[in-house]
Design an enzyme around this catalytic site. Structure first.
Site, PDB file in Angstrom:
ATOM      1  CB  SER A   1      -5.600  -1.453  -0.201  1.00 44.89           C
ATOM      2  OG  SER A   1      -6.969  -1.267  -0.516  1.00 44.89           O
TER       3      SER A   1
ATOM      4  CG  HIS B   1      -4.658   2.449   1.325  1.00 44.57           C
ATOM      5  ND1 HIS B   1      -4.088   3.688   1.137  1.00 44.57           N
ATOM      6  CD2 HIS B   1      -5.497   2.261   0.278  1.00 44.57           C
ATOM      7  CE1 HIS B   1      -4.558   4.228   0.019  1.00 44.57           C
ATOM      8  NE2 HIS B   1      -5.426   3.389  -0.511  1.00 44.57           N
TER       9      HIS B   1
ATOM     10  CG  ASP C   1      -8.813   2.101  -1.249  1.00 42.78           C
ATOM     11  OD1 ASP C   1      -8.131   3.090  -1.570  1.00 42.78           O
ATOM     12  OD2 ASP C   1      -8.349   0.945  -1.151  1.00 42.78           O
TER      13      ASP C   1
ATOM     14  CG  HIS D   1      -7.119   6.632  -1.611  1.00 43.62           C
ATOM     15  ND1 HIS D   1      -6.840   5.682  -2.571  1.00 43.62           N
ATOM     16  CD2 HIS D   1      -7.250   7.815  -2.289  1.00 43.62           C
ATOM     17  CE1 HIS D   1      -6.806   6.250  -3.759  1.00 43.62           C
ATOM     18  NE2 HIS D   1      -7.067   7.543  -3.621  1.00 43.62           N
TER      19      HIS D   1
ATOM     20  CG  MET E   1     -10.403   7.225  -4.667  1.00 48.21           C
ATOM     21  SD  MET E   1     -10.072   5.485  -4.982  1.00 48.21           S
ATOM     22  CE  MET E   1     -10.050   4.891  -3.291  1.00 48.21           C
TER      23      MET E   1
ATOM     24  CG  MET F   1      -4.433   7.435  -7.765  1.00 46.55           C
ATOM     25  SD  MET F   1      -4.645   6.221  -6.443  1.00 46.55           S
ATOM     26  CE  MET F   1      -5.326   4.813  -7.321  1.00 46.55           C
TER      27      MET F   1
ATOM     28  CG  ASP G   1      -3.664   3.045  -4.043  1.00 47.07           C
ATOM     29  OD1 ASP G   1      -3.753   1.813  -4.202  1.00 47.07           O
ATOM     30  OD2 ASP G   1      -4.584   3.750  -3.574  1.00 47.07           O
TER      31      ASP G   1
END
Ligand code: DX5
Ligand code: ZN
Length: 230
Positions: free
Chosen positions: A8, A31, A33, A64, A66, A135, A173
């Site tokens: 990440s 990855h 975020d 990912h 969020m 998660m 993750d």
């Protein structure tokens, strides 16, 4: 498919993203975020940065999201070329339609679950998705301690995908490092995100190698071994 490692970049130097991604070229995914300061109390980056990163990354990008209202925003990441796009179950208004849109745009569809969100409620959706993200911290920040309390859910996720007709990867993750990755692999994870463990040291590539070796060692002997397919 076997073990996959996804560093990440949340813990990388955002001023040198292309170099930071190049430093983990032996991993399987990058990855990324995306946080909107609404779904989680933090703000990171959005589509323009992902579009730029796609031009420089030697690895496929795992987005990912969020964010609130992924129904509106997620497909843009797939259309830009992200190979996997994960949206959160808690935020999606129409997860089946969204997963179908992501696949139609050429991406794998991932469904993310916060630590307190049960996986069983989504069992019937598994044919619509390609990856379950369990998660192992509350989403929003890198460097948080791993939540062992989530491991039984990783196990239940593996049991559920094992029963399905097509392969669904199980990603973990949050707080994944050389100490915790074995417990994740034993429980049933096959895709491992690691941020601070990879980028806070001096040798990201060496950490990726060690994480992979440990995950492969444990998963080869795990109860679900041989049941992860491509
Ligand atoms: C947290 C993010 C993670 C984060 C993990 O909400 O989704 O991807 O980068 O960082 P570590 O590995 O440091 O817990
Ligand atoms: Zn993440």
């Amino acid at each position: 498919m076997g073990v996959q490692i996804a560093p990440s970049i949340l813990s990388a130097d955002f001023g040198r993203l292309a170099d930071e991604v190049g430093a983990v070229a032996d991993a399987d995914w990058v990855h990324v975020d995306v946080m909107d300061n609404h779904f989680v109390p933090n703000l990171t980056l959005g589509l323009p940065v992902v579009q730029s990163l796609l031009k420089h990354s030697p690895l496929p990008i795992d987005c990912h999201l969020m964010i609130e209202d992924p129904d509106r925003w997620a497909t843009g990441y797939a259309e830009a070329g992200a190979r996997n796009v994960t949206f959160h179950a808690e935020a999606a208004h129409a997860p089946i339609r969204l997963a179908r849109d992501l696949r139609a745009a050429g991406a794998r569809a991932g469904l993310g679950l916060k630590p307190a969100t049960p996986v069983e409620a989504y069992a019937d959706l598994l044919p619509e998705i390609d990856m379950l993200l369990v998660m192992t911290v509350e989403p929003g920040f890198g460097g948080q301690p791993f939540l062992d309390v989530v491991l039984p859910k990783v196990r239940r996720a593996r049991e559920l995908v094992r029963d399905g007709a097509h392969a669904v990867w199980v990603q973990v993750d949050g707080g994944v490092d050389e100490d915790t990755i074995g417990r994740c692999a034993e429980a049933g994870a096959d895709v491992f995100v690691a941020g601070s463990a990879v980028y806070k040291g001096n040798d990201p590539a060496e950490v990726v190698r060690r994480l992979r070796a440990e995950a492969e060692r444990v998963s080869s002997q795990a109860w679900w071994s041989g049941e992860s397919s491509s």
